[in-house]
Every structure is written in structure tokens, then in C-alpha cells.
Design a protein around this motif. Structure first.
Motif, PDB file in Angstrom:
ATOM      1  N   LEU A 278     -14.540   4.930  -5.276  1.00 26.77           N
ATOM      2  CA  LEU A 278     -13.854   6.087  -4.703  1.00 26.77           C
ATOM      3  C   LEU A 278     -12.704   5.677  -3.792  1.00 26.77           C
ATOM      4  N   ARG A 279     -12.858   4.581  -3.031  1.00 22.71           N
ATOM      5  CA  ARG A 279     -11.757   4.099  -2.193  1.00 22.71           C
ATOM      6  C   ARG A 279     -10.564   3.723  -3.060  1.00 22.71           C
ATOM      7  N   ASP A 280     -10.834   3.064  -4.183  1.00 15.98           N
ATOM      8  CA  ASP A 280      -9.756   2.694  -5.106  1.00 15.98           C
ATOM      9  C   ASP A 280      -9.066   3.943  -5.659  1.00 15.98           C
ATOM     10  N   LEU A 281      -9.849   4.937  -6.020  1.00 13.65           N
ATOM     11  CA  LEU A 281      -9.293   6.184  -6.538  1.00 13.65           C
ATOM     12  C   LEU A 281      -8.431   6.872  -5.471  1.00 13.65           C
ATOM     13  N   ILE A 282      -8.914   6.938  -4.246  1.00 11.54           N
ATOM     14  CA  ILE A 282      -8.145   7.557  -3.157  1.00 11.54           C
ATOM     15  C   ILE A 282      -6.842   6.802  -2.929  1.00 11.54           C
ATOM     16  N   ALA A 283      -6.909   5.482  -2.973  1.00 13.96           N
ATOM     17  CA  ALA A 283      -5.689   4.676  -2.792  1.00 13.96           C
ATOM     18  C   ALA A 283      -4.680   4.988  -3.892  1.00 13.96           C
ATOM     19  N   GLN A 284      -5.138   5.131  -5.124  1.00 13.29           N
ATOM     20  CA  GLN A 284      -4.240   5.462  -6.231  1.00 13.29           C
ATOM     21  C   GLN A 284      -3.643   6.854  -6.058  1.00 13.29           C
ATOM     22  N   LEU A 285      -4.455   7.801  -5.631  1.00 17.80           N
ATOM     23  CA  LEU A 285      -3.968   9.162  -5.424  1.00 17.80           C
ATOM     24  C   LEU A 285      -2.990   9.244  -4.254  1.00 17.80           C
ATOM     25  N   ALA A 286      -3.146   8.375  -3.280  1.00 18.34           N
ATOM     26  CA  ALA A 286      -2.278   8.392  -2.094  1.00 18.34           C
ATOM     27  C   ALA A 286      -0.927   7.737  -2.352  1.00 18.34           C
ATOM     28  N   LYS A 287      -0.808   6.916  -3.384  1.00 15.97           N
ATOM     29  CA  LYS A 287       0.462   6.232  -3.649  1.00 15.97           C
ATOM     30  C   LYS A 287       1.625   7.199  -3.796  1.00 15.97           C
ATOM     31  N   PRO A 288       1.526   8.242  -4.611  1.00 16.72           N
ATOM     32  CA  PRO A 288       2.661   9.164  -4.725  1.00 16.72           C
ATOM     33  C   PRO A 288       2.989   9.837  -3.378  1.00 16.72           C
ATOM     34  N   ALA A 289       1.998  10.127  -2.586  1.00 21.15           N
ATOM     35  CA  ALA A 289       2.246  10.763  -1.271  1.00 21.15           C
ATOM     36  C   ALA A 289       2.983   9.807  -0.350  1.00 21.15           C
ATOM     37  N   ARG A 290       2.638   8.515  -0.387  1.00 22.14           N
ATOM     38  CA  ARG A 290       3.296   7.531   0.472  1.00 22.14           C
ATOM     39  C   ARG A 290       4.738   7.293   0.021  1.00 22.14           C
ATOM     40  N   SER A 291       4.985   7.315  -1.279  1.00 20.33           N
ATOM     41  CA  SER A 291       6.330   7.038  -1.775  1.00 20.33           C
ATOM     42  C   SER A 291       7.300   8.181  -1.490  1.00 20.33           C
ATOM     43  N   LYS A 292       6.812   9.382  -1.197  1.00 22.61           N
ATOM     44  CA  LYS A 292       7.668  10.526  -0.899  1.00 22.61           C
ATOM     45  C   LYS A 292       8.099  10.556   0.560  1.00 22.61           C
ATOM     46  N   ARG A 293       7.537   9.687   1.393  1.00 20.80           N
ATOM     47  CA  ARG A 293       7.875   9.705   2.821  1.00 20.80           C
ATOM     48  C   ARG A 293       9.241   9.158   3.080  1.00 20.80           C
TER      49      ARG A 293
END
Length: 131
Positions: free
Chosen positions: A116-131
Motif C-alpha cells: 500500500l505504501r508503494d501504491l500511495i507513492a505511485q498515486l502521489a507522483k502526479p500530485a507532486r509533479s503539478k507543484r
């Protein structure tokens, strides 16, 4: 007094403070009305109140929310501001559903948590790149 007995005293006090009689049948009914998993039995609720056992973290979260106390206060008897580095473990804006989700996550087996941590990290990548 051992930690199970201390927990039982805190649970009884929290029930009284919330306007409930600290009895196993009350605890059983109120808890099961709020818990999404396998219900607690009368004997299980009695064990919590007698200081014979302490509920798992997910159940503790439900108890705390029902009784209007912080889970760590119910479990350990120390205010959140005295735990760890002197700061509350949850930001004031944390949604109770998020707290429950995190508590549920922490109750999962280690390998499932890693996935689940790996999945959350993958899901967070697009959010981090939009900053």
C-alpha cells in the motif's frame, strides 16, 4: 496496577464522562453499532472493562471516536501533547475518516502495508509533479 487494568479504568471513566454506564452490555451495543468489522461479544466487552484485555488499534479508534477522546489518551492515559516530541500526532484538520483509515492501515500485516505504501507513492507522483 498493570496496563490492562489502567486501560479498563480509563475506558470506564470515558464511558461515564460520555454519559454511558460502564457496563459490558452497554459497551457491546454501542461499539457494535459503530464498528464495521466483526462485532465484539458481551464477553469481549466485559474483558475490556475488567482489565483482562485491550482492544486492537482499529477497535480502539472506534471506541475513542464514540467516547469523544483521543485514542492515545484512552490507550495510554497521556495527553497527546505529552507524547513523543510534545506535539499532537494528528494535525487539527485531519478528517476522522482519514484517522480511521490510517489506524486500519497500521493494523495490516507488514507486507500488505509495504504494498500500500508503494501504491500511495505511485498515486502521489502526479500530485507532486503539478507543484
Amino acid at each position: 496496577m498493570d496496563e490492562k487494568k489502567q486501560f479498563a479504568e480509563r475506558l470506564k471513566t470515558a464511558m461515564r464522562n460520555a454519559g454511558h454506564e460502564p457496563r459490558a452490555n452497554v459497551l457491546e451495543a454501542q461499539f457494535n453499532a459503530r464498528y464495521w468489522g466483526r462485532s465484539v461479544t458481551y464477553q469481549g466487552a466485559r474483558r475490556w472493562l475488567k482489565g483482562l484485555s485491550i482492544p486492537e488499534q482499529d477497535k480502539l479508534q472506534v471506541l475513542a471516536q464514540w467516547l469523544g477522546v483521543e485514542p492515545q489518551d484512552l490507550r495510554y492515559g497521556t495527553p497527546a501533547t505529552q507524547v513523543g516530541e510534545g506535539r499532537p500526532p494528528w494535525p487539527a484538520v485531519t478528517d476522522p475518516a482519514d484517522r480511521t483509515a490510517i489506524a486500519t492501515f497500521l493494523g495490516l500485516p507488514l507486507d500488505t502495508r509495504r504494498t500500500l505504501r508503494d501504491l500511495i507513492a505511485q498515486l502521489a507522483k502526479p500530485a507532486r509533479s503539478k507543484r
